[in-house]
Design a protein around this motif. Structure first.
Motif, short mmCIF file in Angstrom:
data_model
loop_
_atom_site.label_atom_id
_atom_site.label_comp_id
_atom_site.label_asym_id
_atom_site.label_seq_id
_atom_site.Cartn_x
_atom_site.Cartn_y
_atom_site.Cartn_z
N ARG A 40 0.87 -1.17 0.00
CA ARG A 40 0.00 0.00 0.00
C ARG A 40 0.91 1.23 0.00
O ARG A 40 1.86 1.30 0.78
CB ARG A 40 -0.89 0.00 1.24
N LEU A 93 1.98 -4.93 2.94
CA LEU A 93 0.75 -5.36 3.61
C LEU A 93 0.80 -6.85 3.95
O LEU A 93 0.54 -7.26 5.06
CB LEU A 93 -0.46 -5.10 2.72
N ARG A 103 -8.76 -7.30 7.89
CA ARG A 103 -9.71 -7.06 6.80
C ARG A 103 -9.15 -7.44 5.43
O ARG A 103 -9.85 -7.33 4.43
CB ARG A 103 -10.13 -5.59 6.79
N PHE A 104 -7.90 -7.85 5.39
CA PHE A 104 -7.23 -8.11 4.12
C PHE A 104 -7.05 -9.62 3.88
O PHE A 104 -6.66 -10.35 4.79
CB PHE A 104 -5.85 -7.44 4.09
N ILE A 154 -10.26 -6.50 0.24
CA ILE A 154 -10.36 -5.65 1.42
C ILE A 154 -11.82 -5.64 1.83
O ILE A 154 -12.69 -5.20 1.06
CB ILE A 154 -9.89 -4.21 1.14
N SER A 200 -14.28 -1.74 3.63
CA SER A 200 -13.30 -0.73 3.25
C SER A 200 -13.57 0.61 3.96
O SER A 200 -14.73 0.98 4.22
CB SER A 200 -13.28 -0.54 1.74
N GLN A 201 -12.48 1.30 4.28
CA GLN A 201 -12.53 2.56 5.00
C GLN A 201 -11.88 3.66 4.16
O GLN A 201 -11.02 3.38 3.33
CB GLN A 201 -11.76 2.43 6.32
N SER A 206 -9.61 5.47 4.98
CA SER A 206 -8.16 5.40 5.21
C SER A 206 -7.48 4.35 4.33
O SER A 206 -6.25 4.29 4.26
CB SER A 206 -7.87 5.08 6.68
N ASP A 207 -8.28 3.51 3.65
CA ASP A 207 -7.71 2.54 2.70
C ASP A 207 -7.41 3.19 1.35
O ASP A 207 -6.82 2.55 0.47
CB ASP A 207 -8.68 1.37 2.47
N SER A 208 -7.82 4.43 1.17
CA SER A 208 -7.56 5.13 -0.09
C SER A 208 -6.06 5.29 -0.29
O SER A 208 -5.38 5.94 0.50
CB SER A 208 -8.25 6.50 -0.09
N TYR A 266 -2.29 0.60 -4.57
CA TYR A 266 -1.92 -0.75 -4.15
C TYR A 266 -1.06 -1.39 -5.24
O TYR A 266 -1.45 -1.46 -6.40
CB TYR A 266 -3.17 -1.58 -3.88
#
Lengths: 109, 112
Positions: A37, A47, A60-61, A76, A79-80, A82-84, A87
Motif C-alpha cells: 500500500r 501489507l 480485513r485483508f 479488502i 473498506s474505510q 483510510s484505505d484510499s 496498491y
C-alpha cells in the motif's frame, strides 16, 4: 508483455464495500507474491506476502494466489476512507522483485 | 533504527549538478535495493547489494548513476550531471529473506 500487470484504476468504492484488486503475471519463476500500500508522497508499505498458491488473511485483508492461472488478488473487507491509496502487487524469486504499476483506490465516505 | 531511513526527503537541484542520496537500511538486513519511481510509473529497479558480494548494477540507466554500500550497511546513490529526466522519487529497500522487502519513504529529486 510486462512481467506483472494490473489495472491502474482509479477505482472508487463507497465506504464499507468489499474491494477486489487483481494482478496477472507472466514469470513462472515467481515463488513469493506481495501486496504493498502506498499513500501519496510516501514509500510503499508491505501489507502481506504469500508463498506459492493459496490464501492468506490478515484482519480485513485477504491475499489470494493462483499459480495455475498466474493470478494474484487482494480483497479488502469493510473498506474505510483510510484505505484510499495506491496498491502495488509484486512477484519475487531469488533476489528479483518485480512490481506492477499499481491500482489507485478511493474509498468514499 | 526501526525502519529504512532515507535522506534527503526532498532535493531540488539544477541541471548538470551532482546529487547524493543516502539510505540506512534496517539493522541486520543484508540485502539493499535502490528503485526509481517516476510520476505515474511503476517501480524501476536500479541496483542491488547483498552482503560482500559484487552488486547487481543491471538496472542503472546510464553511467551517470553509481552506488556504493559501505561496511555492509549505509548506501549512497550518486547521480552525476543530473538531467531533467532524472526527476523522480528514489526509493531504498532492504530485506534479510525472500518474500518481503521493506521500503523507506523515498528521496524526491527535482532537476530544474
Amino acid at each position: 508483455q510486462k512481467e506483472v500487470e494490473q489495472d491502474p484504476g482509479p477505482l472508487s468504492v463507497p465506504e464499507g464495500a468489499i474491494v477486489s484488486l487483481n494482478c496477472t503475471y507472466s514469470n513462472s519463476a515467481f515463488q513469493y507474491f506481495m501486496w504493498y500500500r502506498q499513500y501519496s508522497r510516501k514509500g510503499p508499505e508491505l501489507l502481506m506476502y504469500t508463498y506459492s498458491s493459496g490464501n492468506k488473511e490478515d484482519g480485513r485483508f485477504t491475499a489470494q494466489v493462483d499459480k495455475s492461472s498466474k493470478y494474484i488478488s487482494l480483497f479488502i473487507r469493510d473498506s474505510q476512507p483510510s484505505d484510499s491509496a495506491t496498491y502495488l502487487c509484486a512477484g519475487n524469486y531469488g533476489q528479483n522483485f518485480v512490481f506492477g504499476p499499481g491500482t489507485r483506490l478511493s474509498v468514499l465516505p | 533504527g526501526a525502519g529504512v531511513s532515507q535522506s534527503p526527503s526532498n532535493k531540488v537541484t539544477e541541471k548538470g549538478k551532482d546529487v547524493e542520496l543516502r539510505c540506512d537500511p534496517i539493522s541486520g538486513h543484508t540485502a539493499l535495493y535502490w528503485y526509481r519511481q517516476s510520476l505515474g510509473q511503476g517501480l524501476e529497479f536500479l541496483i542491488y547489494f547483498q552482503g560482500n558480494s559484487a552488486p547487481d548494477k543491471s538496472g542503472l540507466p546510464s553511467d551517470r548513476f553509481s552506488a556504493e554500500r559501505t561496511g555492509g550497511s549505509v548506501s549512497t546513490l550518486t547521480i552525476q550531471r543530473t538531467q531533467q529526466e532524472d526527476s523522480a522519487v528514489y526509493l531504498c529497500a532492504s530485506n534479510r529473506g525472500p518474500g518481503e522487502l521493506f521500503f523507506g519513504e523515498g528521496s524526491r529529486l527535482t532537476v530544474l
